[in-house]
Design an enzyme around this catalytic site. Structure first.
Site, PDB file in Angstrom:
ATOM      1  N   ASP A  28       0.854  -1.194   0.000  1.00  0.00           N
ATOM      2  CA  ASP A  28       0.000   0.000   0.000  1.00  0.00           C
ATOM      3  C   ASP A  28       0.889   1.242   0.000  1.00  0.00           C
ATOM      4  O   ASP A  28       1.606   1.486   0.958  1.00  0.00           O
ATOM      5  CB  ASP A  28      -0.886  -0.055   1.259  1.00  0.00           C
ATOM      6  CG  ASP A  28      -1.687   1.227   1.444  1.00  0.00           C
ATOM      7  OD1 ASP A  28      -1.786   2.018   0.485  1.00  0.00           O
ATOM      8  OD2 ASP A  28      -2.221   1.423   2.561  1.00  0.00           O
ATOM      9  N   ASN A  39      -0.229   4.499  -0.488  1.00  0.00           N
ATOM     10  CA  ASN A  39      -0.840   5.767  -0.087  1.00  0.00           C
ATOM     11  C   ASN A  39      -1.548   5.701   1.267  1.00  0.00           C
ATOM     12  O   ASN A  39      -2.322   6.589   1.623  1.00  0.00           O
ATOM     13  CB  ASN A  39      -1.799   6.275  -1.173  1.00  0.00           C
ATOM     14  CG  ASN A  39      -2.938   5.297  -1.431  1.00  0.00           C
ATOM     15  OD1 ASN A  39      -2.925   4.183  -0.895  1.00  0.00           O
ATOM     16  ND2 ASN A  39      -3.907   5.700  -2.218  1.00  0.00           N
ATOM     17  N   ASP A  71      -3.981   3.833   2.562  1.00  0.00           N
ATOM     18  CA  ASP A  71      -5.438   3.693   2.726  1.00  0.00           C
ATOM     19  C   ASP A  71      -5.833   2.265   3.079  1.00  0.00           C
ATOM     20  O   ASP A  71      -7.016   1.933   3.107  1.00  0.00           O
ATOM     21  CB  ASP A  71      -6.177   4.173   1.466  1.00  0.00           C
ATOM     22  CG  ASP A  71      -5.867   3.308   0.242  1.00  0.00           C
ATOM     23  OD1 ASP A  71      -5.026   2.384   0.353  1.00  0.00           O
ATOM     24  OD2 ASP A  71      -6.449   3.558  -0.819  1.00  0.00           O
ATOM     25  N   ASP A  80      -1.762  -1.267  -3.879  1.00  0.00           N
ATOM     26  CA  ASP A  80      -2.005  -0.517  -5.110  1.00  0.00           C
ATOM     27  C   ASP A  80      -0.825  -0.661  -6.073  1.00  0.00           C
ATOM     28  O   ASP A  80       0.209  -1.230  -5.735  1.00  0.00           O
ATOM     29  CB  ASP A  80      -2.306   0.952  -4.779  1.00  0.00           C
ATOM     30  CG  ASP A  80      -1.290   1.524  -3.800  1.00  0.00           C
ATOM     31  OD1 ASP A  80      -0.093   1.259  -3.991  1.00  0.00           O
ATOM     32  OD2 ASP A  80      -1.695   2.213  -2.834  1.00  0.00           O
ATOM     33  N   ASP A  97      -9.657 -15.724 -16.773  1.00  0.00           N
ATOM     34  CA  ASP A  97     -10.516 -16.306 -15.739  1.00  0.00           C
ATOM     35  C   ASP A  97     -11.529 -17.270 -16.370  1.00  0.00           C
ATOM     36  O   ASP A  97     -12.125 -16.960 -17.406  1.00  0.00           O
ATOM     37  CB  ASP A  97     -11.249 -15.145 -15.038  1.00  0.00           C
ATOM     38  CG  ASP A  97     -11.960 -15.586 -13.777  1.00  0.00           C
ATOM     39  OD1 ASP A  97     -11.308 -16.152 -12.897  1.00  0.00           O
ATOM     40  OD2 ASP A  97     -13.190 -15.349 -13.669  1.00  0.00           O
ATOM     41  N   GLU A 153      -7.232 -20.124 -16.975  1.00  0.00           N
ATOM     42  CA  GLU A 153      -7.757 -20.939 -15.888  1.00  0.00           C
ATOM     43  C   GLU A 153      -8.780 -21.877 -16.522  1.00  0.00           C
ATOM     44  O   GLU A 153      -9.836 -21.432 -16.974  1.00  0.00           O
ATOM     45  CB  GLU A 153      -8.444 -20.083 -14.819  1.00  0.00           C
ATOM     46  CG  GLU A 153      -8.987 -20.951 -13.683  1.00  0.00           C
ATOM     47  CD  GLU A 153     -10.049 -20.261 -12.807  1.00  0.00           C
ATOM     48  OE1 GLU A 153     -10.198 -20.669 -11.653  1.00  0.00           O
ATOM     49  OE2 GLU A 153     -10.731 -19.327 -13.286  1.00  0.00           O
TER      50      GLU A 153
HETATM   51  C1  GLC Z   1     -12.012 -17.805 -10.832  1.00  0.00           C
HETATM   52  C2  GLC Z   1     -11.215 -16.966  -9.873  1.00  0.00           C
HETATM   53  C3  GLC Z   1     -11.964 -16.849  -8.592  1.00  0.00           C
HETATM   54  C4  GLC Z   1     -13.283 -16.174  -8.860  1.00  0.00           C
HETATM   55  C5  GLC Z   1     -14.057 -16.935  -9.927  1.00  0.00           C
HETATM   56  C6  GLC Z   1     -15.200 -16.115 -10.439  1.00  0.00           C
HETATM   57  O1  GLC Z   1     -12.121 -19.118 -10.412  1.00  0.00           O
HETATM   58  O2  GLC Z   1      -9.934 -17.516  -9.711  1.00  0.00           O
HETATM   59  O3  GLC Z   1     -11.237 -16.138  -7.626  1.00  0.00           O
HETATM   60  O4  GLC Z   1     -14.034 -16.087  -7.691  1.00  0.00           O
HETATM   61  O5  GLC Z   1     -13.258 -17.233 -11.046  1.00  0.00           O
HETATM   62  O6  GLC Z   1     -14.719 -15.100 -11.274  1.00  0.00           O
END
Ligand code: GLC
Length: 538
Positions: A23, A25, A27, A31, A206, A266
């Site tokens: 972090d 800044n 908060d 970041d 993702d 993923e």
């Molecule tokens: C993927 C991400 C996970 C997220 C899910 C929904 O599995 O790694 O963290 O909650 O997708 O986007």
């Protein structure tokens, strides 16, 4: 030690959970500037870890209901993390040090707060209606089909405004985009192009195999035994559709328009074949895809050897493995794989495995310090999954606590109260303290990373298992143009004998968890309890 192979094959990726890394800044939120301030730790200084790329958890504008995996504007940086200018500065600072930057791209769904969804849900004839997956129920209070959300319950949510259901593979506030609509496909590819033009070096994609669902909404076949309803379905119609493989090709075409970029997907599945399918022939789909089988293995040499061998046997010729033991969704490996007094020793063996297998390793921030799975009290939890299923302990906050930089307040992460509390272990387990201790886990990671840099066989070489070992040992040879490296990993808390391949004059020790060792002139090698030993054939 130069190589003409691409960085995503030879390099080591370091995953940064942006809210939790540093972090700048005050908060309480990590970041982008914070990352810039900490680059010396990663690369370019005398005692840097020496990683080659960072993968940033989602930084797009978000209500942050699921750690940023709920995007409300794909073209903006969320103000929690900084500004577009900060991102540009981070890219420049990283590139100066030879660090590649990968962004997390959430293409399957948006946040309910995304303006597209507000429009889409406003009326059945809104031009964006078809940007999401809307269907009628089969009867009053009966969703369109029996598909379940990954987290729990029906994957369909009734929306009273228009009397239809929308589909969400994950949580109800994450409506799935309708990739069958060409406008959506076009828009999402354009978003990828936008960030590549900005100079990002690639994406972590993702839920890559979730983009499409069966057009006819066919129900999934059932499994007889399962520990929870989602797992009682075989996900053949709501995930891993052939069209998602085509989307991988489209994304590859976009990425190939920019030199040196990489896509890492993923692939969320229990079928390892799916992971391999997303690589195509190794040149036409994703560059890397996650191999979930590896992380689902318990602490057993045989289990990991079997998992690795499966991938080695099934990868396309130009395909390349990608391994990790930790990420933002998993309980931290130090706790998950370690039992009581064995956690530290196991973490060392695991690190040696991760960093010497054939493939691209991903280190999750803090893994190199041995950060444990933290127990976040209920009132401070952020993860919707953890809150929903409290007290089952399935929440993901425990793997997302602040990076432990020092023994100062809040682990040196921030001057303010952090968004998640620092784990108590920070008092001893932190970058400062571990840097000073030559025997620390952090310094073990540094040694392994250095060795990997020095040895082409470890970065690029072939893999072959050494078969004639006891069940306690996972051992293999990495070989490249006459350079041969043996990796011997004793998973057990007792001695183990290994028979190395014949015909080598001397096996010279390069690195061991147990310090200095004499060279071996014969093939017999006795490993100490939980020893990781790396040898060079001379
Ligand atoms: C993927 C991400 C996970 C997220 C899910 C929904 O599995 O790694 O963290 O909650 O997708 O986007």
């Amino acid at each position: 030690m130069m190589s003409d192979r691409p960085w995503w094959k030879t390099g080591v990726i370091y995953q940064i959970a942006v809210p939790s890394f540093a972090d700048s800044n005050g908060d309480g939120w990590g970041d982008l500037r914070g990352i810039i301030d900490r680059l010396d730790y990663l690369q370019g200084s005398a005692d840097a870890l020496g990683i080659d790329a960072i993968w940033l958890s989602p930084i797009n504008a978000t209500p942050f209901a699921d750690f940023g995996y709920d995007v409300s504007d794909y073209h903006a940086v969320d103000p929690r993390f900084g500004t577009m200018r900060d991102l540009e500065d981070l890219l420049a600072a990283c590139h100066e040090r030879g660090i590649r930057v990968m962004m997390d791209l959430v293409l399957n769904h948006t946040s309910v707060e995304h303006p597209w969804f507000s429009e889409s849900r406003s009326s059945r004839d809104n031009p964006r209606r078809d940007w999401y997956v809307w269907r009628d129920g089969t009867a009053p209070h009966r969703p369109p089909n029996g598909w379940l959300a990954v987290v729990e319950g029906s994957a369909w949510k009734y929306d009273r405004a228009t009397g239809q259901y929308y589909y969400h593979a994950f949580l109800p506030f994450q409506p799935d985009l309708n990739w069958r609509n060409p406008e959506v496909r076009h828009e999402m590819l354009d978003i990828a192009r936008f960030w590549l033009e900005k100079g990002v070096d690639g994406f972590r994609l993702d839920l890559m195999n979730f983009l499409y669902e069966d057009e006819h909404l066919r129900d999934n076949p059932r499994r007889r035994f399962a520990i929870r309803p989602y797992l009682a379905q075989k996900h053949v119609h709501d995930a891993s559709q052939p069209e998602s493989l085509e989307a991988a090709k489209d994304l590859r075409r976009v990425a190939d328009g920019f030199p040196g970029r990489a896509l890492m997907g993923e692939v969320f599945t229990d079928r390892p074949e799916d992971c391999v399918a997303y690589l195509g022939d190794g040149t036409d789909r994703l560059h890397l895809s996650f191999y979930l089988d590896f992380i689902r293995r318990g602490w057993s040499a045989v289990a990991f050897r079997t998992s690795v061998q499966w991938l080695e046997d099934h990868l396309p010729e130009c395909g390349w493995p990608c391994y990790y033991l930790d990420n933002h969704d998993l309980a931290r490996s130090h706790t998950r794989l370690g039992v009581g007094g064995n956690a530290e020793a196991r973490a060392r063996v695991a690190a040696a495995m991760l960093l010497t297998l054939r493939g691209t390793p991903i280190i999750y921030y803090g893994q190199e310090l041995g950060m444990p799975q933290s127990r976040v009290p209920r009132r401070l939890m952020r993860d919707p999954v953890g809150k929903r299923f409290w007290p089952l302990g399935v929440g993901r906050d425990g793997a997302r606590t602040p990076m432990q930089w020092s023994g100062e307040r809040h682990a040196g992460f921030s001057e303010a109260e952090p968004w998640l509390p620092a784990d108590r272990s920070f008092v001893e387990r932190n970058v400062e303290a571990e840097s000073e201790d030559s025997a620390s886990l952090l310094n073990w990671y540094r040694k392994l990373l250095r060795l990997r840099k020095e040895r082409l066989s470890l970065r690029e070489g072939s893999y072959s298992a050494i078969e004639n070992t006891s069940g306690d040992v996972f051992a293999y040879i990495r070989e490249h143009e006459g350079e041969s490296t043996a990796v011997l990993l004793n998973f057990a808390a007792r001695q183990a004998a290994v028979r190395l391949p014949e015909g080598v004059a001397e096996w010279h020790p390069l690195l061991s968890t147990h310090g200095e060792r004499p060279g071996l002139t014969g093939p017999e090698c006795l490993l100490a309890s939980q020893e990781a030993l790396i040898l060079e054939a001379r």
